[in-house]
Each structure stands twice: as structure tokens, then as C-alpha cells.
Motif scaffolding. Structure first.
Motif, PDB file in Angstrom:
ATOM      1  N   SER A 315     -11.921  -0.496  -7.041  1.00  0.00           N
ATOM      2  CA  SER A 315     -10.968  -0.489  -8.155  1.00  0.00           C
ATOM      3  C   SER A 315      -9.633   0.102  -7.723  1.00  0.00           C
ATOM      4  O   SER A 315      -8.558  -0.384  -8.113  1.00  0.00           O
ATOM      5  CB  SER A 315     -11.532   0.306  -9.334  1.00  0.00           C
ATOM      6  OG  SER A 315     -12.730  -0.284  -9.815  1.00  0.00           O
ATOM      7  N   VAL A 316      -9.701   1.152  -6.901  1.00  0.00           N
ATOM      8  CA  VAL A 316      -8.468   1.774  -6.405  1.00  0.00           C
ATOM      9  C   VAL A 316      -7.704   0.791  -5.517  1.00  0.00           C
ATOM     10  O   VAL A 316      -6.481   0.623  -5.642  1.00  0.00           O
ATOM     11  CB  VAL A 316      -8.799   3.068  -5.628  1.00  0.00           C
ATOM     12  CG1 VAL A 316      -7.538   3.613  -4.949  1.00  0.00           C
ATOM     13  CG2 VAL A 316      -9.397   4.110  -6.553  1.00  0.00           C
ATOM     14  N   VAL A 317      -8.427   0.129  -4.611  1.00  0.00           N
ATOM     15  CA  VAL A 317      -7.778  -0.838  -3.720  1.00  0.00           C
ATOM     16  C   VAL A 317      -7.163  -1.972  -4.527  1.00  0.00           C
ATOM     17  O   VAL A 317      -6.040  -2.417  -4.265  1.00  0.00           O
ATOM     18  CB  VAL A 317      -8.793  -1.379  -2.701  1.00  0.00           C
ATOM     19  CG1 VAL A 317      -8.151  -2.486  -1.866  1.00  0.00           C
ATOM     20  CG2 VAL A 317      -9.295  -0.268  -1.798  1.00  0.00           C
ATOM     21  N   ALA A 318      -7.898  -2.453  -5.542  1.00  0.00           N
ATOM     22  CA  ALA A 318      -7.385  -3.549  -6.368  1.00  0.00           C
ATOM     23  C   ALA A 318      -6.122  -3.130  -7.117  1.00  0.00           C
ATOM     24  O   ALA A 318      -5.175  -3.918  -7.258  1.00  0.00           O
ATOM     25  CB  ALA A 318      -8.464  -3.994  -7.361  1.00  0.00           C
ATOM     26  N   ALA A 319      -6.080  -1.894  -7.593  1.00  0.00           N
ATOM     27  CA  ALA A 319      -4.902  -1.414  -8.318  1.00  0.00           C
ATOM     28  C   ALA A 319      -3.675  -1.409  -7.422  1.00  0.00           C
ATOM     29  O   ALA A 319      -2.569  -1.802  -7.840  1.00  0.00           O
ATOM     30  CB  ALA A 319      -5.165  -0.012  -8.872  1.00  0.00           C
ATOM     31  N   PHE A 320      -3.833  -0.978  -6.166  1.00  0.00           N
ATOM     32  CA  PHE A 320      -2.705  -0.965  -5.238  1.00  0.00           C
ATOM     33  C   PHE A 320      -2.343  -2.379  -4.787  1.00  0.00           C
ATOM     34  O   PHE A 320      -1.171  -2.686  -4.555  1.00  0.00           O
ATOM     35  CB  PHE A 320      -3.032  -0.095  -4.018  1.00  0.00           C
ATOM     36  CG  PHE A 320      -2.788   1.366  -4.243  1.00  0.00           C
ATOM     37  CD1 PHE A 320      -1.594   1.953  -3.870  1.00  0.00           C
ATOM     38  CD2 PHE A 320      -3.763   2.166  -4.842  1.00  0.00           C
ATOM     39  CE1 PHE A 320      -1.364   3.304  -4.081  1.00  0.00           C
ATOM     40  CE2 PHE A 320      -3.544   3.514  -5.062  1.00  0.00           C
ATOM     41  CZ  PHE A 320      -2.340   4.086  -4.681  1.00  0.00           C
ATOM     42  N   SER A 321      -3.348  -3.248  -4.658  1.00  0.00           N
ATOM     43  CA  SER A 321      -3.086  -4.607  -4.183  1.00  0.00           C
ATOM     44  C   SER A 321      -2.265  -5.409  -5.172  1.00  0.00           C
ATOM     45  O   SER A 321      -1.512  -6.301  -4.778  1.00  0.00           O
ATOM     46  CB  SER A 321      -4.415  -5.332  -3.902  1.00  0.00           C
ATOM     47  OG  SER A 321      -5.152  -4.645  -2.912  1.00  0.00           O
TER      48      SER A 321
END
Length: 353
Positions: A315-321
Motif C-alpha cells: 500500500s505504501v509503494v502504491a501510494a508513492f507510485s
């Protein structure tokens, strides 16, 4: 007032305007020299120029010698008697020269263009081979040879080389390169350097969803150097059963004149269909270590607590992506703490290498 008249003369809107009582002057025909806008010829009784070598200045009515239509004396007269008009002529002449020079090729370029390499010459063939090798080695699309930037670059490298068309690379250059590479590989695998060999194979799916199977052989030559050649990639539209896979693998060995008696072993994944194919062929099979390691790690992560942590990380990676602002802030934070600049990566379950 004089400047306005000069501009009018240079633009060609009027070349015959004279003061009352003065003899009308005849303009010079078929000339591009701007200086002639300020000069003309006195007419005879027939309305023709009285003397082509004695033009008269339209501004001061002074006769200037101009043998064989030479303009040197005309420029000198304007420079000495009418400096403003001379300056105007010079600016217009310099501008025209710059424009002509910008669009005119140099003598070297003109000479090179006239001496294009013959398509049958050795140099032209070698250059075409190099382009084909670049396309194949870097896996560039064949339409690259039609790109204006690519063609302009090659033209700059060698103006005498005329790049062949897209059709030539599709029908001639790339197939010829394939034939040469295959011949080189056949020579190496048929020599004494390869007494025995091993192999790897895998069934995979392209980005467009098409199924393929690839076969690669490996051996150690007489200099104890490891050699690897990707011999074949087959389109595999049929069902991926053990029988169909074994038939494709057997055909590959036949096409390359390889004796399976020299095959010491083949490395594959743990798919049941690939295992069945190796059993049907009677080949020694080794399971891929990387694939097994990936399966072991996957099973080790199959824990509810680990899975929850993984979901949070994803979820964190998706938010930054999906936010360039967050990515920008992450870079700023890393710079402030003197840390290497890294981007967050999302895990891919099926990627074991």
C-alpha cells in the motif's frame, strides 16, 4: 523622405519615378543586384538605352562608368555620394548572402552526395551489416531504419552511405545476419570444443499473451570457458502437455544436429508438464535452484502476520507510485539525510531471478 524612396526602390514597387523636367531613366533588365535600383540608362530616340556602360544615378543624375555591367563603380558611387542608401544596400545584400549560405551545401557535401557508395560495394555492405547487428543486438524495432533522426545520424556519420529501406532489412539484412550467426554456432557446437553439453528450457508467455518455449545449450570449451547459446524459441500454441513439449524439444536437437547422447542433463522448473516431457525423452532433469528458492521463500511468507505486513508495504509503494509529489518529497528527504537516492519497488511474486 529619401529613405522612404530608397525602400520603395529596393522593394521594386517603382523604378521609373523622376522629377519634373528630368529625362526618364530605363531600368536594367535581368539583374539581381540591388544596387541597380539606384541606377538607370538614358533612352535614345527609339526608347532603348543609349549606352549600357554608362548608367546614371537616380539620386544625383551623375553618370558612372560600368563596363560589362560591373557594379564596383556603382557601389563606390553610393558609398561616397549617398552613404545612407549604400548602407541600406549593404544590409540587404548581407542578409541575402546569409540566407543563401544557410541553405546551400558546402563543396565537400556536394561532392560526397555525388559519390554515393554503390550498394554492391564492400563498404556499403559492411555498414548495412552494422545497422542490422545494432537492431538485432539491442532488440530495436525494424521501423527504426525509417526514423528521421536515425537516418540523419547515419547521414552525418557517412554522407556517402544511403541507408536501405525497411523492406531490405526485413527481407535481406536480418535474415542474412541470422544465417551467419546460426552458421557460426553450428561450427562451434560441431567442433571438438563441445564434447558434451547441458541445456535449460522454459515455457513462458510474452507481453501480448503469446506462449513460447525456449531452448538453450551450455558447454565448456577446450579453453575452459563456459559457452551458452540460445538455439531456439518456438511458438507453442498447442496445449502444453508433456507430449507436445517433448516433441518440440526433440525437433530442436534434430534441427541443430545434436545427439541427445551427449546431453548430460537439462534444467527446468518444477512444472509437471515439463517433468513429463523429460521422462518421455529419457533425459536427466535438474530442478532450477532459483525457482525452488522462490517457491521456498513464498511458502515461508505464507503466514498471516507476514502477509499483513506485506499488504501494508504494498500500500505504501502504491501510494508513492501514483503520486509524483510524494516521489519528489521522498527524494528531498533522502538528500537531506545524505542517503542514496532510491525509489520504492513493488514485489513481483512470479519473478524469481
Amino acid at each position: 523622405m529619401v529613405l522612404e524612396v530608397d525602400r520603395e526602390l529596393l522593394s521594386g514597387e517603382s523604378t521609373e519615378e523622376v522629377d519634373d523636367g528630368e529625362v526618364e531613366l530605363i531600368s536594367k533588365k535581368k539583374t539581381k543586384a540591388l544596387v541597380w535600383k539606384y541606377f538607370g540608362f538614358e533612352a535614345n530616340e527609339n526608347g532603348q538605352p543609349r549606352s549600357l556602360e554608362a548608367p546614371t544615378c537616380r539620386l544625383c543624375r551623375q553618370t558612372v562608368a560600368a563596363k560589362d555591367a560591373n557594379t564596383t563603380n556603382l557601389h563606390s558611387h553610393l558609398k561616397n555620394k549617398h552613404p545612407e542608401e549604400y548602407s541600406l544596400v549593404q544590409r540587404s545584400t548581407d542578409k541575402g548572402r546569409k540566407q543563401a549560405k544557410a541553405g546551400q551545401p558546402s563543396l565537400t557535401e556536394t561532392w560526397n552526395r555525388q559519390r554515393l557508395l554503390s550498394t554492391s560495394s564492400r563498404e556499403h555492405r559492411e555498414l548495412t551489416k552494422s545497422v542490422a547487428c545494432c537492431i538485432a543486438k539491442d532488440m530495436l524495432p525494424l521501423c527504426t531504419v525509417d526514423k528521421p533522426g536515425f537516418r540523419a545520424m547515419l547521414q552525418k556519420f557517412n554522407p556517402r552511405y544511403q541507408l536501405p529501406t525497411h523492406k531490405h532489412f526485413t527481407k535481406v539484412a536480418i535474415p542474412s545476419l541470422l544465417s551467419r550467426v546460426c552458421g557460426s554456432i553450428e561450427h562451434q557446437i560441431a567442433s571438438r570444443d563441445m564434447e558434451y553439453f547441458s541445456a535449460t528450457t522454459d515455457v513462458w508467455t510474452s507481453v501480448s499473451g503469446d506462449p513460447y518455449i525456449t531452448f538453450t545449450c551450455h558447454f565448456i570449451d577446450c579453453m575452459w570457458e563456459i559457452k551458452s547459446f540460445c538455439l531456439q524459441t518456438h511458438y507453442l500454441p498447442a496445449d502444453h502437455t508433456g507430449a507436445n513439449i517433448s516433441e518440440v524439444l526433440s525437433e530442436t536437437l534434430q534441427q541443430w544436429n545434436l545427439d541427445d547422447g551427449r546431453l548430460v542433463g537439462i534444467t527446468t522448473d518444477s512444472g509437471s508438464n515439463v517433468k513429463a516431457a523429460c521422462q518421455l525423452l529419457g533425459w536427466n532433469r535438474l530442478s532450477c535452484f532459483g525457482h525452488n528458492l522462490n517457491l521456498a521463500v513464498g511458502k515461508g511468507l505464507n503466514d498471516s502476520r507476514v502477509q499483513r505486513a506485506l499488504r501494508v508495504c504494498r500500500s505504501v509503494v502504491a501510494a508513492f507510485s501514483h503520486s509524483w509529489k510524494k516521489q519528489r518529497d521522498l527524494v528531498v528527504a533522502q538528500e537531506q539525510k545524505n542517503l542514496p537516492i532510491h525509489r520504492l519497488k513493488l514485489d513481483v511474486v512470479t519473478r524469481c531471478v
